[in-house]
Design a protein around this motif. Structure first.
Motif, PDB file in Angstrom:
ATOM      1  N   PHE A  69       9.372  41.779  52.863  1.00 28.75           N
ATOM      2  CA  PHE A  69       7.967  41.841  53.254  1.00 28.75           C
ATOM      3  C   PHE A  69       7.221  40.589  52.792  1.00 28.75           C
ATOM      4  O   PHE A  69       6.480  39.967  53.577  1.00 28.75           O
ATOM      5  N   LEU A  70       7.391  40.191  51.538  1.00 25.49           N
ATOM      6  CA  LEU A  70       6.702  39.018  51.015  1.00 25.49           C
ATOM      7  C   LEU A  70       7.158  37.735  51.714  1.00 25.49           C
ATOM      8  O   LEU A  70       6.376  36.797  51.878  1.00 25.49           O
ATOM      9  N   LYS A  71       8.414  37.725  52.151  1.00 24.74           N
ATOM     10  CA  LYS A  71       8.935  36.566  52.865  1.00 24.74           C
ATOM     11  C   LYS A  71       8.291  36.410  54.233  1.00 24.74           C
ATOM     12  O   LYS A  71       7.984  35.287  54.667  1.00 24.74           O
ATOM     13  N   HIS A  72       8.065  37.512  54.924  1.00 21.70           N
ATOM     14  CA  HIS A  72       7.623  37.457  56.312  1.00 21.70           C
ATOM     15  C   HIS A  72       6.115  37.609  56.506  1.00 21.70           C
ATOM     16  O   HIS A  72       5.628  37.490  57.636  1.00 21.70           O
ATOM     17  N   CYS A  73       5.377  37.906  55.440  1.00 22.95           N
ATOM     18  CA  CYS A  73       3.937  38.151  55.584  1.00 22.95           C
ATOM     19  C   CYS A  73       3.118  37.190  54.736  1.00 22.95           C
ATOM     20  O   CYS A  73       3.406  36.989  53.551  1.00 22.95           O
ATOM     21  N   ASP A  74       2.083  36.629  55.342  1.00 25.72           N
ATOM     22  CA  ASP A  74       1.143  35.755  54.636  1.00 25.72           C
ATOM     23  C   ASP A  74      -0.268  36.268  54.870  1.00 25.72           C
ATOM     24  O   ASP A  74      -0.552  36.931  55.877  1.00 25.72           O
ATOM     25  N   ALA A  75      -1.176  35.932  53.950  1.00 25.66           N
ATOM     26  CA  ALA A  75      -2.570  36.348  54.083  1.00 25.66           C
ATOM     27  C   ALA A  75      -3.460  35.426  53.269  1.00 25.66           C
ATOM     28  O   ALA A  75      -2.995  34.751  52.344  1.00 25.66           O
ATOM     29  N   ASP A  76      -4.736  35.409  53.617  1.00 27.11           N
ATOM     30  CA  ASP A  76      -5.716  34.656  52.828  1.00 27.11           C
ATOM     31  C   ASP A  76      -5.968  35.356  51.493  1.00 27.11           C
ATOM     32  O   ASP A  76      -6.181  34.706  50.473  1.00 27.11           O
ATOM     33  N   HIS A  77      -5.963  36.702  51.524  1.00 28.05           N
ATOM     34  CA  HIS A  77      -6.209  37.510  50.330  1.00 28.05           C
ATOM     35  C   HIS A  77      -5.038  38.463  50.122  1.00 28.05           C
ATOM     36  O   HIS A  77      -4.624  39.150  51.054  1.00 28.05           O
ATOM     37  N   LEU A  78      -4.537  38.514  48.897  1.00 27.67           N
ATOM     38  CA  LEU A  78      -3.502  39.479  48.537  1.00 27.67           C
ATOM     39  C   LEU A  78      -4.003  40.272  47.333  1.00 27.67           C
ATOM     40  O   LEU A  78      -4.286  39.706  46.280  1.00 27.67           O
ATOM     41  N   TYR A  79      -4.114  41.584  47.512  1.00 28.07           N
ATOM     42  CA  TYR A  79      -4.558  42.456  46.428  1.00 28.07           C
ATOM     43  C   TYR A  79      -3.376  43.260  45.910  1.00 28.07           C
ATOM     44  O   TYR A  79      -2.699  43.962  46.678  1.00 28.07           O
ATOM     45  N   LEU A  80      -3.141  43.170  44.610  1.00 26.75           N
ATOM     46  CA  LEU A  80      -2.113  43.966  43.937  1.00 26.75           C
ATOM     47  C   LEU A  80      -2.836  45.136  43.289  1.00 26.75           C
ATOM     48  O   LEU A  80      -3.470  44.999  42.238  1.00 26.75           O
ATOM     49  N   MET A 108      -7.637  34.739  34.297  1.00 24.18           N
ATOM     50  CA  MET A 108      -6.756  34.284  35.376  1.00 24.18           C
ATOM     51  C   MET A 108      -5.437  33.812  34.780  1.00 24.18           C
ATOM     52  O   MET A 108      -5.419  33.068  33.795  1.00 24.18           O
ATOM     53  N   PHE A 109      -4.331  34.272  35.362  1.00 22.32           N
ATOM     54  CA  PHE A 109      -2.999  33.867  34.931  1.00 22.32           C
ATOM     55  C   PHE A 109      -2.229  33.361  36.145  1.00 22.32           C
ATOM     56  O   PHE A 109      -2.011  34.107  37.101  1.00 22.32           O
ATOM     57  N   GLY A 110      -1.814  32.093  36.082  1.00 26.51           N
ATOM     58  CA  GLY A 110      -1.037  31.542  37.188  1.00 26.51           C
ATOM     59  C   GLY A 110      -1.732  31.670  38.522  1.00 26.51           C
ATOM     60  O   GLY A 110      -1.114  32.047  39.515  1.00 26.51           O
ATOM     61  N   GLU A 111      -3.031  31.391  38.581  1.00 26.12           N
ATOM     62  CA  GLU A 111      -3.854  31.480  39.796  1.00 26.12           C
ATOM     63  C   GLU A 111      -4.091  32.911  40.259  1.00 26.12           C
ATOM     64  O   GLU A 111      -4.568  33.143  41.374  1.00 26.12           O
ATOM     65  N   ILE A 112      -3.771  33.898  39.427  1.00 26.79           N
ATOM     66  CA  ILE A 112      -4.004  35.303  39.766  1.00 26.79           C
ATOM     67  C   ILE A 112      -5.124  35.838  38.886  1.00 26.79           C
ATOM     68  O   ILE A 112      -5.038  35.784  37.662  1.00 26.79           O
ATOM     69  N   ILE A 113      -6.189  36.351  39.497  1.00 28.86           N
ATOM     70  CA  ILE A 113      -7.325  36.893  38.769  1.00 28.86           C
ATOM     71  C   ILE A 113      -7.102  38.379  38.518  1.00 28.86           C
ATOM     72  O   ILE A 113      -6.617  39.098  39.395  1.00 28.86           O
ATOM     73  N   ILE A 114      -7.428  38.851  37.316  1.00 26.54           N
ATOM     74  CA  ILE A 114      -7.260  40.256  36.954  1.00 26.54           C
ATOM     75  C   ILE A 114      -8.632  40.931  36.919  1.00 26.54           C
ATOM     76  O   ILE A 114      -9.530  40.484  36.209  1.00 26.54           O
ATOM     77  N   GLU A 115      -8.790  41.997  37.696  1.00 24.71           N
ATOM     78  CA  GLU A 115     -10.049  42.726  37.782  1.00 24.71           C
ATOM     79  C   GLU A 115      -9.798  44.227  37.699  1.00 24.71           C
ATOM     80  O   GLU A 115      -8.719  44.700  38.064  1.00 24.71           O
ATOM     81  N   ASP A 116     -10.814  44.977  37.248  1.00 25.02           N
ATOM     82  CA  ASP A 116     -10.693  46.433  37.184  1.00 25.02           C
ATOM     83  C   ASP A 116     -10.877  47.047  38.569  1.00 25.02           C
ATOM     84  O   ASP A 116     -10.170  47.974  38.960  1.00 25.02           O
ATOM     85  N   GLU A 117     -11.843  46.524  39.314  1.00 27.95           N
ATOM     86  CA  GLU A 117     -12.087  46.912  40.703  1.00 27.95           C
ATOM     87  C   GLU A 117     -12.919  45.820  41.348  1.00 27.95           C
ATOM     88  O   GLU A 117     -13.594  45.056  40.673  1.00 27.95           O
ATOM     89  N   VAL A 118     -12.852  45.719  42.653  1.00 25.03           N
ATOM     90  CA  VAL A 118     -13.612  44.692  43.370  1.00 25.03           C
ATOM     91  C   VAL A 118     -14.169  45.279  44.660  1.00 25.03           C
ATOM     92  O   VAL A 118     -13.746  46.354  45.104  1.00 25.03           O
ATOM     93  N   ILE A 119     -15.125  44.568  45.253  1.00 22.61           N
ATOM     94  CA  ILE A 119     -15.634  44.916  46.578  1.00 22.61           C
ATOM     95  C   ILE A 119     -15.170  43.834  47.540  1.00 22.61           C
ATOM     96  O   ILE A 119     -15.433  42.649  47.327  1.00 22.61           O
TER      97      ILE A 119
END
Length: 272
Positions: A31-42, A97-108
């Protein structure tokens, strides 16, 4: 293997449970190989800290998932990590932010069509997790046993040329108390979004991919990568769809004419 790349505006994935034998890393890496996006939410439960405390399980494929996500972040994808209950230790790093990844509790998140959605894992709406964590841990261990049975069952199915089938998901959909819990959870999460004046909510936690309107709010659950093998995606026009990756994984060699069409075998649901 097919070199098709699917481009989305946003992707939401949760409940990967890296660090467990139940994590479907082959599907996830594909899935990660075949899909790209502007925003990725984990959206939580990315690494299963509960399981790793009990016994260490970490294969190279689990490293590969982390590396692919970090690589996407380095190449310009805006990656937001929202911890869940199984990786709650990461909540001490909210706002960092770790390795260009921002950590948040929740977002809009604002869709391309202007609609605004609350994005959170959802465990704070789970009374068992909040009020009786010991019971949640017991339930998690029973769930792990079910997943081990599921592993051997699917090995037998694979020998017969059959696709993945989730025993644990089947049981959850059949047990009355489990069905009631899911319904109560969905209603509570949707009510939170409505109280904030938002158009919808996106969450994970219960491993049940779903997209439906509840009291005027669009409730979206992106599922998981243990049972459902699903993600929630936003198309460039703001449409939301539940993507079922197993269907693409199995049929990669087929000539799929329009992967983005509403009736594509990739998708389970859609909204404008």
């Amino acid at each position: 293997m097919s070199e098709i790349t699917l481009k989305f505006r946003s992707i939401w994935i949760s409940d990967l449970h890296l660090g467990t034998s139940g994590c479907q890393t082959a599907y996830l890496l594909d899935f990660l190989k075949h899909c790209d996006a502007d925003h990725l939410y984990l959206v939580g439960d990315i690494i299963d800290g509960w399981a790793l405390k009990r016994s260490w399980f970490w294969q190279q494929s689990h490293n590969d998932v982390i590396q692919k996500i970090l690589r996407k972040a380095r190449k310009g994808t805006k990656v937001t990590y929202i911890p869940g209950n199984h990786d709650e230790g990461a909540r001490q790093f909210l706002g960092l932010m770790f390795g260009e990844i921002i950590i948040e509790d929740e977002v809009i998140h604002t869709m391309a069509n202007g609609k605004r959605f609350l994005v959170l894992h959802g465990d704070r709406f789970d009374g068992v997790v909040q009020c009786a964590k010991w019971l949640a841990i017991v339930g998690d261990r029973l769930y792990t046993i079910t997943l081990k049975l599921n592993h051997w069952f699917n090995r037998a199915r694979a020998r017969m040329g059959l696709g993945y089938w989730s025993l644990s998901q089947f049981l959850k959909h059949k047990v009355k108390s489990a069905v009631s819990f899911v319904s109560n959870f969905e209603t509570a999460v949707a009510a939170e979004a409505k109280a904030l004046g938002l158009d919808g909510v996106i969450c994970g936690h219960i491993h049940k991919a779903e997209m439906r309107e509840i009291d005027g709010v669009l409730y979206c659950n992106d599922g998981d990568w243990v049972e459902s093998l699903t993600a929630l995606v936003e198309l460039q026009n703001g449409e939301l769809r539940i993507l079922t990756w197993q269907k693409f994984f199995i049929d990669q060699q087929a000539e799929l004419i329009d992967l983005y069409a509403p009736n594509s075998p990739l998708f389970e649901g859609m909204t404008a």
